[in-house]
Enzyme design. Structure first.
Site, short mmCIF file in Angstrom:
data_model
loop_
_atom_site.label_atom_id
_atom_site.label_comp_id
_atom_site.label_asym_id
_atom_site.label_seq_id
_atom_site.Cartn_x
_atom_site.Cartn_y
_atom_site.Cartn_z
N LEU A 26 0.87 -1.17 0.00
CA LEU A 26 0.00 0.00 0.00
C LEU A 26 0.91 1.23 0.00
CD1 LEU A 26 -2.77 -0.92 2.63
CD2 LEU A 26 -3.01 -0.87 0.15
N ASP A 27 0.49 2.28 -0.70
CA ASP A 27 1.28 3.51 -0.72
C ASP A 27 1.43 4.06 0.70
OD1 ASP A 27 1.37 3.37 -3.45
OD2 ASP A 27 -0.37 4.68 -3.74
N ALA A 28 2.44 4.90 0.89
CA ALA A 28 2.67 5.51 2.20
C ALA A 28 1.44 6.30 2.66
CB ALA A 28 3.88 6.43 2.15
N THR A 49 -1.66 5.66 1.88
CA THR A 49 -2.86 4.82 1.89
C THR A 49 -2.89 4.00 3.17
OG1 THR A 49 -2.80 4.63 -0.52
CG2 THR A 49 -4.11 3.00 0.66
#
Length: 321
Positions: A108-110, A112
């Site tokens: 997951l993105d930072a 998100t």
């Protein structure tokens, strides 16, 4: 044995195939003293395999139990084992285990938050992440901009991105105010920033993104940010069946406790929250002690300590009389 090296090592629990491929490319894996090359096949069952100079077993241990964690990733944490800048990672809070390691199922993105799965089975992680499996993920997304019916239809029909066509399986409106709108969206793959890029293609900006479901595994509402819970045997076997792996027969969870009363469930939730809070305190103070003055007893002066000692000895002298 005649299989690709990364597949053998993944089955033995040393990481996902993707992670191991990166290690092989970087020259960090050797077989019988020779640096391995990507695509190399392992034919000798007794070959000496080393990762970063440490000998590892290439044999899958049947007695090792497949475990899966559901983790509530907060915003700001990175999906990497080690960050050279010392920033927080999703592995910092996970429970320590012996003889194996936690492998992240995707990323997951930072910025998100939400559900992130971890497992000790590298083959399970690899199959769940593979695009051919089409495992559905669901996100709660808040977007800023003008959203009309035509834009939603575009997102469901498909949009051409720089790395190919992409689309949502479903888009459900969940409310909004002014230019801010909230949707639940479902997607069958996990390309880099795919959800954000799809919305950006329709001239809208994602201001909040949270994963709430992976397959039929939902983010537990009782789980605090930064908390984790281990999946029971039924849930683990659901994931294994999803990717055509043999069912697991054992679990390290106490099934009796898993079916406990609401009171025990509340107690378990409170323990998770306390563990998350302790972790935050350790990170913020750097030494593990709380900086909250209300939780520390004030130090007594030498005069107060002497007065208390005299007061404690006074009754004893009276009794001797």
């Amino acid at each position: 044995m005649n299989e690709k090296l990364q597949k053998v090592l993944a089955r033995a629990g040393h990481g996902s195939r993707r992670e191991l491929e990166a290690l092989i490319k970087a020259g960090r894996v050797s077989v019988n003293g020779v640096v391995a090359k990507l695509g190399e096949r392992l034919e000798d069952d007794n070959a000496v395999v080393r990762i970063d100079g440490h000998t590892v077993s290439a044999k899958a241990q049947e007695e090792v139990i497949c475990r899966v964690l559901a983790y509530y990733k907060p915003e700001g944490e990175l999906c990497t084992r080690h960050d050279p800048e010392g920033r927080r990672t999703v592995f910092d809070r996970l429970p320590k285990i012996r003889g194996s390691r936690w492998i992240s199922v995707g990323r997951l993105d930072a910025n998100t938050s939400g559900l992130l799965l971890f497992t000790t089975d590298g083959e399970l992680a690899n199959r769940l992440m593979h695009p051919s499996r089409q495992v559905e993920r669901e996100y709660l997304v808040r977007v800023f901009g003008d959203v009309n019916e035509q834009k939603v239809k575009n997102l469901v029909r498909g949009v051409e991105l720089e790395d190919g066509m992409a689309r949502f399986e479903d888009v459900v409106y969940a409310g909004g105010d002014g230019m801010n709108h909230t949707f639940y969206v479902a997607i069958n793959e996990g390309r880099n920033r795919e959800v954000r890029r799809l919305w950006e293609s329709q001239e809208t900006t994602v201001s909040r993104l949270k994963r709430v479901r992976y397959g039929d595994i939902y983010l537990d509402k009782k789980l605090p940010r930064g908390g984790w819970m281990e999946l029971d045997l039924k849930q683990v076997n659901y994931l294994r069946e999803l990717v055509e792996l043999r069912p697991e027969k054992e679990t390290l969870l106490d099934e009796n406790k898993a079916n406990s009363s609401r009171k025990r469930e509340r107690s378990r939730s409170q323990k998770i929250r306390r563990a998350v809070k302790r972790h935050e305190e350790r990170v913020n103070t750097g030494g593990g002690r709380s900086n909250n003055p209300s939780r520390r007893k004030p130090k007594k002066s030498a005069g107060e300590q002497g007065a208390r000692a005299k007061q404690a000895n006074k009754p004893q002298r009276q009794q001797r009389k």
